[in-house]
Design a protein around this motif. Structure first.
Motif, PDB file in Angstrom:
ATOM      1  N   VAL A   1       1.237  -7.511  -1.809  1.00  0.00           N
ATOM      2  CA  VAL A   1       1.413  -7.340  -3.242  1.00  0.00           C
ATOM      3  C   VAL A   1       0.075  -6.957  -3.859  1.00  0.00           C
ATOM      4  O   VAL A   1      -0.870  -7.753  -3.835  1.00  0.00           O
ATOM      5  CB  VAL A   1       1.934  -8.637  -3.900  1.00  0.00           C
ATOM      6  N   ASN A   2      -0.029  -5.755  -4.407  1.00  0.00           N
ATOM      7  CA  ASN A   2      -1.249  -5.296  -5.072  1.00  0.00           C
ATOM      8  C   ASN A   2      -0.945  -4.931  -6.516  1.00  0.00           C
ATOM      9  O   ASN A   2      -0.079  -4.093  -6.783  1.00  0.00           O
ATOM     10  CB  ASN A   2      -1.849  -4.088  -4.341  1.00  0.00           C
ATOM     11  N   LEU A   3      -1.667  -5.565  -7.432  1.00  0.00           N
ATOM     12  CA  LEU A   3      -1.458  -5.381  -8.861  1.00  0.00           C
ATOM     13  C   LEU A   3      -2.493  -4.414  -9.426  1.00  0.00           C
ATOM     14  O   LEU A   3      -3.692  -4.628  -9.306  1.00  0.00           O
ATOM     15  CB  LEU A   3      -1.565  -6.742  -9.560  1.00  0.00           C
ATOM     16  N   ARG A   4      -2.012  -3.335 -10.031  1.00  0.00           N
ATOM     17  CA  ARG A   4      -2.872  -2.319 -10.638  1.00  0.00           C
ATOM     18  C   ARG A   4      -2.525  -2.171 -12.121  1.00  0.00           C
ATOM     19  O   ARG A   4      -1.405  -2.492 -12.531  1.00  0.00           O
ATOM     20  CB  ARG A   4      -2.678  -0.954  -9.962  1.00  0.00           C
ATOM     21  N   TYR A   5      -3.477  -1.695 -12.900  1.00  0.00           N
ATOM     22  CA  TYR A   5      -3.218  -1.410 -14.317  1.00  0.00           C
ATOM     23  C   TYR A   5      -3.689   0.005 -14.627  1.00  0.00           C
ATOM     24  O   TYR A   5      -4.755   0.435 -14.160  1.00  0.00           O
ATOM     25  CB  TYR A   5      -3.932  -2.404 -15.230  1.00  0.00           C
ATOM     26  N   GLN A   6      -2.877   0.731 -15.385  1.00  0.00           N
ATOM     27  CA  GLN A   6      -3.209   2.091 -15.814  1.00  0.00           C
ATOM     28  C   GLN A   6      -3.333   2.101 -17.334  1.00  0.00           C
ATOM     29  O   GLN A   6      -2.327   2.276 -18.053  1.00  0.00           O
ATOM     30  CB  GLN A   6      -2.136   3.076 -15.330  1.00  0.00           C
TER      31      GLN A   6
END
Length: 659
Positions: free
Chosen positions: A572-577
């Motif tokens: 699970v990898n959480l990214r924000y754009q």
């Protein structure tokens, strides 16, 4: 930050002089068309290989042009053909490995302490007789590089310098400089540090020369690993490429390096290969599921992807290899907008003790911690002691991280400002044998008897059998609480230490069921576990070690960014754009299996259904949907259920620009 092309191929061409008609069947139009059909948008091609041969009509070094090369302008033809299809074409140049040069310039060889050279004997197969960049070899490399720049002119996209590592050297040039600097050549660490300084100087000089002529040229120096060893010379790089073929590096190497290097604030790519095993494994294809996992995992870190290949001597790409690459890159092309550009959203910093003068010396505890924390879904970076800690809710100190008094003061200030610290074993201990003040624990030396037996009670028993004795096989530390410190976990000793003729049963003496002693001390903002939990997890992965760490995390964090009820294999990898006001949670479900003696194998995707995520994100969610299965989802009370993850899924959480 300048973005790299996302779908790259790194094309080797290390070709023997004993093979006739090299590149005789090369056709530029066909070559570029195959790359384009495979959705490739950058391909690294080659100026000089590790055999030492050049693949263009060199005016300065005509003796180095491959003796049987049919297409004398191969490099230029490749670049022009790729550019015609809109594909970038950075250029590969070998550095420390070059058989041709090593045979003709023995004075340039890296010399060991006893005077022998680094690498294979000259009468054995191999091209790894390492060359020293602190000799006149540098002059050759500079002239060669400038010639390639002149040859390609505005067509040059970038330069990839390979084999640029720290190999301690006692050649005449290095010895002369070490004498002038007063370095004790009997001190191995001092010599290694000196060699690293000469390699860093080489990178800085070469990059300065390149940028004077072409400021926008991409530049990368490959040592097979990027970590604290790279930090001092990071300005010489335009970006970072993380070479990490799982058959050689293992599946754990890439995420460790990725979590560290992403903080350098430069674009990165992860490099795997189409090979079943390693470079030069010409006639092999990686399993589709394995290549998918490797590419999607790289993308989930927000990185570009590079797949290694090697052109066969006759000059044609393998159609089957590019059908394989195309199957993966067609999907990447569809999904990349949800990863690039983006920024990691993290809650914790794991501090590494990886020594900055070594490449590829990742501590065992960091390997175990990275594996464990990823399985727990914790969102974390890997940092070294120089990093600012204020942006993290939690700092994690691995088992053997003995620190300076200055670092202890830094930890105390961090905790006083509201930060949390989780430590195991010697993590945070000073060389004088003292823990930071914030731990409220005294150090009383290493355990006198081990293994010891952990007895979880209360909140530390969640997910375990309360009151059961769980063995910890490795030697721990003796600790006791002081001041506001309180015992969080206790343990028991064995009847006696197994030694020579005094033993019981097969492995260790069982618990004596006697007096309990402290195995963890906690304060309001710190937890110190007495045993090397992370190193133990790396050795044999006891579930109870992971559960105890999870319980300790819950003691320190009111909530985590993401929790899930999926299997421990779920990544699970959480990214924000920020430019699109959305979170993207990348979910990967592939399971490497040790089917062979040395290589972990992935043959298929692993499907998981009805995965519930508990979210605690900084911004409110207005809309949720999945990218792969195109399902509209509902987030209630911070919970969302992903109906199906078939290998890879991306959960998009639109924030709508709100708080």
């Amino acid at each position: 930050m300048k973005q790299l092309p996302t779908r790259q191929v790194h094309l080797d061409f290390h070709t023997s002089e004993y093979i006739p008609d090299v590149a005789g069947q090369f056709n530029g139009e066909e070559f570029a068309a195959m790359a384009k059909d495979a959705h490739v948008n950058s391909m690294t091609v080659f100026a000089r290989c590790v055999h030492g041969f050049m693949y263009y009509p060199s005016q300065k070094f005509p003796e180095r042009v491959h003796p049987t090369l049919v297409k004398r302008n191969l490099l230029q033809e490749q670049v022009k053909a790729l550019h015609h299809e809109g594909i970038k074409a950075p250029v590969y140049i070998a550095v420390q490995w070059d058989r041709f040069t090593a045979e003709r310039h023995p004075e340039w060889l890296v010399r060991k302490r006893d005077g022998s050279h680094e690498g294979h004997s000259f009468v054995d197969s191999g091209f790894d007789q390492a060359l020293c960049v602190n000799t006149d070899f540098y002059k050759f490399l500079e002239e060669h590089t400038m010639e390639v720049m002149d040859l390609l002119g505005d067509e040059l996209d970038g330069l990839f310098f390979d084999m640029v590592g720290t190999r301690p050297c006692y050649c005449s040039a290095c010895r002369k400089e070490m004498r002038a600097l007063g370095i004790d050549m009997r001190d191995d660490e001092a010599v290694r540090a000196f060699t690293k300084s000469t390699v860093d100087r080489f990178k800085e000089r070469m990059s300065r020369k390149i940028r004077e002529r072409k400021p926008d040229c991409t530049i990368f120096y490959n040592a097979g690993h990027v970590g604290p060893c790279t930090a001092a010379s990071q300005d010489a790089y335009s970006h970072f490429e993380l070479e990490s073929l799982p058959a050689g590096w293992g599946y754990l190497h890439f995420p460790i390096t990725a979590r560290y290097v992403r903080l350098f604030n430069k674009d990165c790519l992860g490099m795997t290969g189409k090979f079943h095993r390693e470079w030069g494994d010409f006639h092999s294809l990686k399993n589709l599921a394995a290549l998918e996992f490797e590419a999607f995992r790289i993308l989930s870190y927000g990185f570009a992807i590079s797949i290694g290949d090697q052109l066969e001597p006759y000059g044609k790409l393998n159609p089957a290899a590019y059908r394989l690459i195309g199957k993966v890159y067609s999907q990447v092309e569809e999904y990349e907008e949800y990863a690039r550009p983006s920024e990691a959203v993290t809650e914790a910093a794991l501090i590494t003790g990886e020594p900055p003068i070594y490449e590829q010396r990742i501590p065992k505890s960091i390997m175990g911690a990275a594996q464990m924390l990823e399985e727990l879904g914790l969102q974390f970076d890997i940092v070294d002691c120089s990093y600012e800690l204020a942006g993290y809710k939690l700092v994690i100190l691995p088992d053997e991280l003995v620190v300076t008094e200055e670092m202890q003061e830094k930890l105390d200030e961090y905790v006083e400002a509201g930060g949390r610290v989780l430590s195991c074993g010697k993590g945070g201990l000073s060389q004088g044998g003292r823990y930071p003040r914030c731990f409220q624990a005294d150090y009383e030396g290493e355990e006198k008897m081990y293994p010891s037996f952990l007895v979880p009670e209360g909140t530390m028993a969640r997910g375990l059998e309360e009151g059961c004795e769980y063995v910890h096989y490795m030697k721990g530390e003796s600790i006791r609480p002081v001041g506001s410190g309180a015992v969080l976990l206790e343990a028991r000793k064995q009847y006696f230490q197994r030694d020579r003729e005094k033993f019981c049963s097969h492995v260790y003496t069982p618990s004596d069921k006697g007096e309990l002693f402290p195995a963890a001390v906690r304060t309001e903002r710190t937890v110190l576990l007495a045993h090397p939990m992370f190193g133990q997890y790396r050795v044999c992965a006891p579930f109870w070690c992971k559960q105890l760490i999870s319980n300790a995390l819950d003691e320190l964090l009111d909530s985590r960014l993401v929790r899930h009820n999926g299997p421990s294999s779920l990544v699970v990898n959480l990214r924000y754009q920020p430019q699109k006001n959305r979170y993207c949670i990348h979910l990967l479900s592939y399971i490497p299996i040790r089917k062979s003696e040395k290589i972990d194998i992935i043959e298929e995707r692993t499907v998981v259904n009805q995965v519930e995520l508990q979210l605690n994100l900084p911004k409110e969610i207005e809309k949720a949907y999945t990218v792969v299965n195109k399902a509209e989802l509902v987030v209630e009370g911070g919970k969302v259920v992903v109906p199906c993850i078939n290998g890879y899924e991306i959960l998009v959480l639109d924030t709508g620009g709100g708080k």
